[in-house]
Design an enzyme around this catalytic site. Structure first.
Site, PDB file in Angstrom:
ATOM      1  CG  ASP A  86      -1.662   1.284   1.442  1.00  0.00           C
ATOM      2  OD1 ASP A  86      -1.892   1.993   0.441  1.00  0.00           O
ATOM      3  OD2 ASP A  86      -2.004   1.592   2.601  1.00  0.00           O
ATOM      4  CB  THR A 101       3.411  10.826   3.746  1.00  0.00           C
ATOM      5  OG1 THR A 101       2.477  10.104   4.553  1.00  0.00           O
ATOM      6  CG2 THR A 101       2.796  12.160   3.344  1.00  0.00           C
ATOM      7  CE  LYS A 107      -0.195   2.472   5.098  1.00  0.00           C
ATOM      8  NZ  LYS A 107       0.208   3.771   4.516  1.00  0.00           N
ATOM      9  CE1 TYR A 134     -16.406   9.910  -5.601  1.00  0.00           C
ATOM     10  CE2 TYR A 134     -14.687   8.975  -6.990  1.00  0.00           C
ATOM     11  CZ  TYR A 134     -15.157  10.007  -6.193  1.00  0.00           C
ATOM     12  OH  TYR A 134     -14.390  11.121  -5.985  1.00  0.00           O
ATOM     13  CG  ASP A 192      -6.011   5.016  -0.977  1.00  0.00           C
ATOM     14  OD1 ASP A 192      -6.510   5.250  -2.094  1.00  0.00           O
ATOM     15  OD2 ASP A 192      -5.824   5.902  -0.125  1.00  0.00           O
ATOM     16  CG  ASP A 239      -7.973   5.841   5.068  1.00  0.00           C
ATOM     17  OD1 ASP A 239      -7.098   6.278   5.851  1.00  0.00           O
ATOM     18  OD2 ASP A 239      -7.706   5.024   4.172  1.00  0.00           O
ATOM     19  CB  THR A 279      -2.042  12.395   3.228  1.00  0.00           C
ATOM     20  OG1 THR A 279      -0.880  11.595   3.496  1.00  0.00           O
ATOM     21  CG2 THR A 279      -1.604  13.785   2.804  1.00  0.00           C
TER      22      THR A 279
END
Length: 251
Positions: free
Chosen positions: A17, A21, A24, A99, A108, A129, A132
């Site tokens: 992922d 920034t 992971k 969407y 993500d 979530d 950032t």
């Protein structure tokens, strides 16, 4: 045995992922997450993965990134696995999408939504979530992503006050320090304003849409879950749960 041969350590699956920034990764056996590792903030994903995975190979790697995919990174990962799955907003999953701009739907968010319906099938969900950016996803009991809202995350808000005002300092947030109800100095005023502003924002969503199971994920999820006095399920590995599901469909 040829002494020049390099021993390769083999694992089942690697889930990656890449956020705005940090990067992971999760080592997985089937759908079971066994270990997670996070890069340092600002560290380039390829350099981080090269240092972590040298001498390691996988049956499958699943890669999700909010950044533009780096062809060198994709090629490097492809050489270290039997199969590489690169996730984008159009990836077919059990999560159905209402969407409209799927080309702007981050991998993500797709993985997090899929992770949410995997953990809580048949329930109406509100998935927040804390990364950032702060994203709020509405998912109905049929596993349909109805829509989402996006606002600046905690650290963007702190930086914005510093960058767009004449006299306010850049505050380094420390989740271990108590958050005052009101500031009696500049640091306290900024910290309280940003943190309580986010908390009231999320509380507003929850009260406006009652009856939904609330799920917090992302780097600041645990901190914000501890501040609210309402039932919340916090899962910092929600994206990995979704990526593990994607891996399973391709296994």
């Amino acid at each position: 045995m040829n002494t020049n041969e390099v021993s390769i350590e083999h694992h089942d699956r690697l889930l990656i992922d890449i956020g705005n920034t940090s990067c992971k990764v999760a080592f997985a056996q089937g759908k079971k997450i066994e270990k997670t590792v996070k890069s340092r903030e600002g560290e380039h994903p390829l350099l981080f993965l090269e240092g972590l995975l040298t001498g390691v190979a996988f049956n499958m790697i699943v890669l999700a990134s909010v950044q533009k995919y780096d062809p060198d990174l994709v090629a490097w990962l492809g050489a270290r696995c039997g199969r590489l799955i690169v996730v984008d907003g159009d990836a077919p999953t059990a999560l159905r999408i209402d969407y409209q701009t799927t080309d702007r739907l981050g991998a993500d968010l797709l993985a997090g939504g899929l992770g949410a319906i995997t953990r809580f099938p048949g329930e109406d969900l509100l998935v927040v979530d804390f990364g950032t950016a702060i994203t709020v996803e509405w998912i109905d009991r049929d596993g349909r992503l109805l829509g989402l809202n996006i606002s600046p995350g905690l650290h963007i808000r702190l930086k914005s006050l510093y960058q767009h005002t004449a006299g306010l300092p850049l505050i380094a947030f420390d989740s271990q320090e108590p958050i005052p109800d009101m500031g009696i100095d500049t640091k306290g005023a900024i910290t309280a304003g940003v943190v309580w502003g986010i908390l009231h924002e999320i509380e507003g969503y929850i009260h406006r849409h009652p009856g939904k199971k609330v799920i917090f994920t992302g780097g600041d999820a645990i901190f914000f879950a501890e501040q609210l006095k309402i039932p919340i399920f916090a899962d910092c590995n929600l994206i990995f749960t979704g990526l593990a599901e994607i891996a399973e469909t391709h296994a």
